[in-house]
Design an enzyme around this catalytic site. Structure first.
Site, short mmCIF file in Angstrom:
data_model
loop_
_atom_site.label_atom_id
_atom_site.label_comp_id
_atom_site.label_asym_id
_atom_site.label_seq_id
_atom_site.Cartn_x
_atom_site.Cartn_y
_atom_site.Cartn_z
N PHE A 1 26.18 6.34 -22.53
CA PHE A 1 26.75 5.15 -23.15
C PHE A 1 26.56 3.88 -22.32
O PHE A 1 26.47 2.80 -22.89
CB PHE A 1 28.22 5.37 -23.50
N GLU A 2 26.49 4.01 -21.02
CA GLU A 2 26.25 2.82 -20.19
C GLU A 2 24.78 2.40 -20.26
O GLU A 2 24.47 1.23 -20.21
CB GLU A 2 26.64 3.07 -18.73
N GLY A 3 23.90 3.40 -20.38
CA GLY A 3 22.47 3.10 -20.27
C GLY A 3 22.17 2.66 -18.84
O GLY A 3 23.06 2.58 -18.00
#
Length: 149
Positions: free
Chosen positions: A14-16
């Site tokens: 989700f952060e990448g």
């Protein structure tokens, strides 16, 4: 407790990863896997290895914080979900949340139901945050796999 590979992978998903500093959806300078702080500024670039190290260092702070704030027993998946939640929203938001209050009152189901409510940034619902909260909720509600002896 420490974050498991499942928890780390959720955060990474989700952060990448961005190896050049950028401003997030609310204007906070960010780099790597969602690392923020006074060391992050416009024009900063890092390597993949540096991004991994920043993540590990940041995780330590959130693992300690979750461990201090939660007063009831947690399984690994619950811990991982709370670390991901805190990593994204900050320990202050966890500390003041209904999620934590319910959890510390041993209302695990009620606490799980709070994850999707935290899907806004700058007052706007963001689809990516909604997906992340649902993934954290699902992880929180998943019993850890048992290993046969």
């Amino acid at each position: 407790m420490q974050t498991s590979n499942n928890g780390i992978n959720l955060i990474k998903q989700f952060e990448g990863i961005r190896l050049t500093a950028y401003q997030d959806s609310v204007g906070v300078w960010t780099i790597g896997y969602g690392h923020t702080g006074a060391d992050v500024r416009s024009g900063l670039t890092i390597s993949q290895n540096q991004a991994e190290q920043l993540l590990r260092t940041d995780l330590g702070r959130f693992e300690t914080g979750v461990g201090q704030l939660v007063t009831v027993p947690l399984n690994q998946n619950q811990f991982d979900a709370l670390v991901s939640f805190s990593y994204n929203l900050g320990l202050g938001n966890l500390k003041s949340s209904t999620l934590l209050r319910l959890l510390n009152n041993k209302d695990y189901n009620g606490a799980a139901g709070q994850f999707p409510l935290w899907d806004k940034a700058g007052g706007q619902v963001l689809a990516g945050l909604h997906k992340r909260r649902l993934a954290e909720q699902a992880l929180f509600e998943t019993a850890p796999a048992t290993v046969a002896a």
